[in-house]
Design a protein around this motif. Sequence first.
Motif, short mmCIF file in Angstrom:
data_model
loop_
_atom_site.label_atom_id
_atom_site.label_comp_id
_atom_site.label_asym_id
_atom_site.label_seq_id
_atom_site.Cartn_x
_atom_site.Cartn_y
_atom_site.Cartn_z
N LEU A 10 -35.17 -15.32 -14.30
CA LEU A 10 -34.67 -16.70 -14.24
C LEU A 10 -33.15 -16.70 -14.07
O LEU A 10 -32.60 -17.43 -13.25
CB LEU A 10 -35.06 -17.50 -15.50
CG LEU A 10 -34.47 -18.91 -15.57
CD1 LEU A 10 -34.97 -19.79 -14.43
CD2 LEU A 10 -34.79 -19.57 -16.91
N PHE A 11 -32.49 -15.84 -14.83
CA PHE A 11 -31.02 -15.79 -14.72
C PHE A 11 -30.60 -15.36 -13.31
O PHE A 11 -29.62 -15.87 -12.75
CB PHE A 11 -30.40 -14.87 -15.77
CG PHE A 11 -28.90 -14.80 -15.67
CD1 PHE A 11 -28.12 -15.92 -15.93
CD2 PHE A 11 -28.26 -13.64 -15.26
CE1 PHE A 11 -26.73 -15.89 -15.79
CE2 PHE A 11 -26.87 -13.59 -15.12
CZ PHE A 11 -26.11 -14.73 -15.40
N HIS A 12 -31.37 -14.44 -12.73
CA HIS A 12 -31.09 -14.00 -11.37
C HIS A 12 -31.15 -15.19 -10.41
O HIS A 12 -30.28 -15.35 -9.55
CB HIS A 12 -32.10 -12.91 -10.97
CG HIS A 12 -31.80 -12.28 -9.66
ND1 HIS A 12 -30.74 -11.42 -9.48
CD2 HIS A 12 -32.40 -12.40 -8.46
CE1 HIS A 12 -30.71 -11.05 -8.21
NE2 HIS A 12 -31.70 -11.63 -7.57
N LYS A 13 -32.17 -16.04 -10.59
CA LYS A 13 -32.34 -17.23 -9.75
C LYS A 13 -31.20 -18.23 -10.00
O LYS A 13 -30.64 -18.79 -9.06
CB LYS A 13 -33.70 -17.87 -10.11
CG LYS A 13 -34.29 -18.71 -9.03
CD LYS A 13 -35.81 -18.85 -9.13
CE LYS A 13 -36.28 -19.69 -10.30
NZ LYS A 13 -37.72 -19.97 -10.28
N ILE A 14 -30.86 -18.42 -11.26
CA ILE A 14 -29.79 -19.38 -11.62
C ILE A 14 -28.47 -18.94 -10.99
O ILE A 14 -27.72 -19.75 -10.43
CB ILE A 14 -29.64 -19.50 -13.16
CG1 ILE A 14 -30.89 -20.14 -13.78
CG2 ILE A 14 -28.39 -20.28 -13.54
CD1 ILE A 14 -30.91 -20.14 -15.30
N LYS A 15 -28.20 -17.63 -11.07
CA LYS A 15 -26.94 -17.08 -10.55
C LYS A 15 -26.79 -17.36 -9.05
O LYS A 15 -25.70 -17.56 -8.54
CB LYS A 15 -26.94 -15.56 -10.78
CG LYS A 15 -25.65 -15.05 -11.33
CD LYS A 15 -25.72 -13.59 -11.73
CE LYS A 15 -26.55 -12.74 -10.79
NZ LYS A 15 -26.72 -11.35 -11.19
N GLU A 16 -27.95 -17.35 -8.33
CA GLU A 16 -27.94 -17.56 -6.88
C GLU A 16 -27.90 -19.05 -6.50
O GLU A 16 -27.80 -19.38 -5.33
CB GLU A 16 -29.19 -16.94 -6.25
CG GLU A 16 -29.35 -15.45 -6.50
CD GLU A 16 -28.25 -14.62 -5.87
OE1 GLU A 16 -27.97 -14.83 -4.69
OE2 GLU A 16 -27.66 -13.79 -6.59
N ASP A 17 -28.06 -19.92 -7.49
CA ASP A 17 -28.12 -21.37 -7.23
C ASP A 17 -26.76 -21.86 -6.75
O ASP A 17 -25.74 -21.66 -7.42
CB ASP A 17 -28.54 -22.08 -8.53
CG ASP A 17 -29.01 -23.50 -8.28
OD1 ASP A 17 -28.33 -24.25 -7.56
OD2 ASP A 17 -30.07 -23.86 -8.83
N ASN B 252 -18.90 -19.00 -9.65
CA ASN B 252 -18.10 -18.36 -10.72
C ASN B 252 -18.91 -18.16 -11.99
O ASN B 252 -18.45 -18.49 -13.08
CB ASN B 252 -16.90 -19.22 -11.11
CG ASN B 252 -15.71 -19.00 -10.20
OD1 ASN B 252 -15.68 -18.03 -9.43
ND2 ASN B 252 -14.73 -19.88 -10.28
N VAL B 253 -20.12 -17.65 -11.85
CA VAL B 253 -20.96 -17.47 -13.04
C VAL B 253 -20.43 -16.26 -13.83
O VAL B 253 -20.45 -15.13 -13.33
CB VAL B 253 -22.44 -17.28 -12.64
CG1 VAL B 253 -23.31 -17.05 -13.87
CG2 VAL B 253 -22.94 -18.49 -11.85
N ILE B 254 -19.95 -16.53 -15.02
CA ILE B 254 -19.37 -15.45 -15.85
C ILE B 254 -20.26 -15.26 -17.09
O ILE B 254 -20.39 -16.16 -17.92
CB ILE B 254 -17.93 -15.78 -16.28
CG1 ILE B 254 -17.06 -15.99 -15.05
CG2 ILE B 254 -17.36 -14.69 -17.17
CD1 ILE B 254 -15.71 -16.62 -15.36
N LYS B 255 -20.87 -14.07 -17.16
CA LYS B 255 -21.77 -13.79 -18.27
C LYS B 255 -20.96 -13.44 -19.52
O LYS B 255 -20.03 -12.65 -19.47
CB LYS B 255 -22.67 -12.61 -17.88
CG LYS B 255 -24.02 -12.69 -18.46
CD LYS B 255 -25.07 -11.92 -17.70
CE LYS B 255 -24.72 -10.47 -17.48
NZ LYS B 255 -25.82 -9.71 -16.89
#
Length: 135
Positions: free
Chosen positions: A61-68, A73-76
């Motif tokens: 899910l996070f992989h999908k969210i990151k590509e949205d 600037n998605v910073i974990k």
Amino acid sequence: MRHTICYVSTVSPDVSDTMLSEIMAHVKQNNSKLDITGILMHSEGNFFQVLEGEKEVILPLFHKIKEDRRHYNVIKILDKEINNSTFTEYHSSFAVISSQSGHKELQHFLKRLKTNNPEHFKSISYLTQKFMKLS
Ligand SMILES: Cc1cc2nc3c(=O)[nH]c(=O)nc-3n(C[C@H](O)[C@H](O)[C@H](O)COP(=O)(O)O)c2cc1C
């Protein structure tokens, strides 16, 4: 195995208020179905999200969210396993909070976090309060 991911990101410039409401509504509904707990907050052009759930659900899910493309600037901030036993409330739902509303829901989320995940309570509580400019 339960897993948690926490990140901040920037809302894409072409995202309207209506689109934001659609994202928030979709996330709340979908995450409750997937037994994902946590929080999604929106404030002044940024998102802050905490996802907690089964590792095999959270990672893709996070992989999908990151590509949205509705954000960038998605910073974990956090990406780690959590102890099963820290989850005592199975029926807690996923909270979505925007700057206009939801302070009560945030307090409820933090109270749950303090009980279920004391290890992360201090830092996540600090970040959420700052994010919403509550302190
Ligand atoms: C900031 C942000 C957070 C999101 N969080 C979630 C989430 O927690 N759960 C979810 O199902 N989708 C979330 N989404 C939407 C996903 O990126 C994706 O669009 C959605 O899962 C639909 O994917 P599908 O069409 O493959 O089902 C989020 C989107 C954004 C922009």
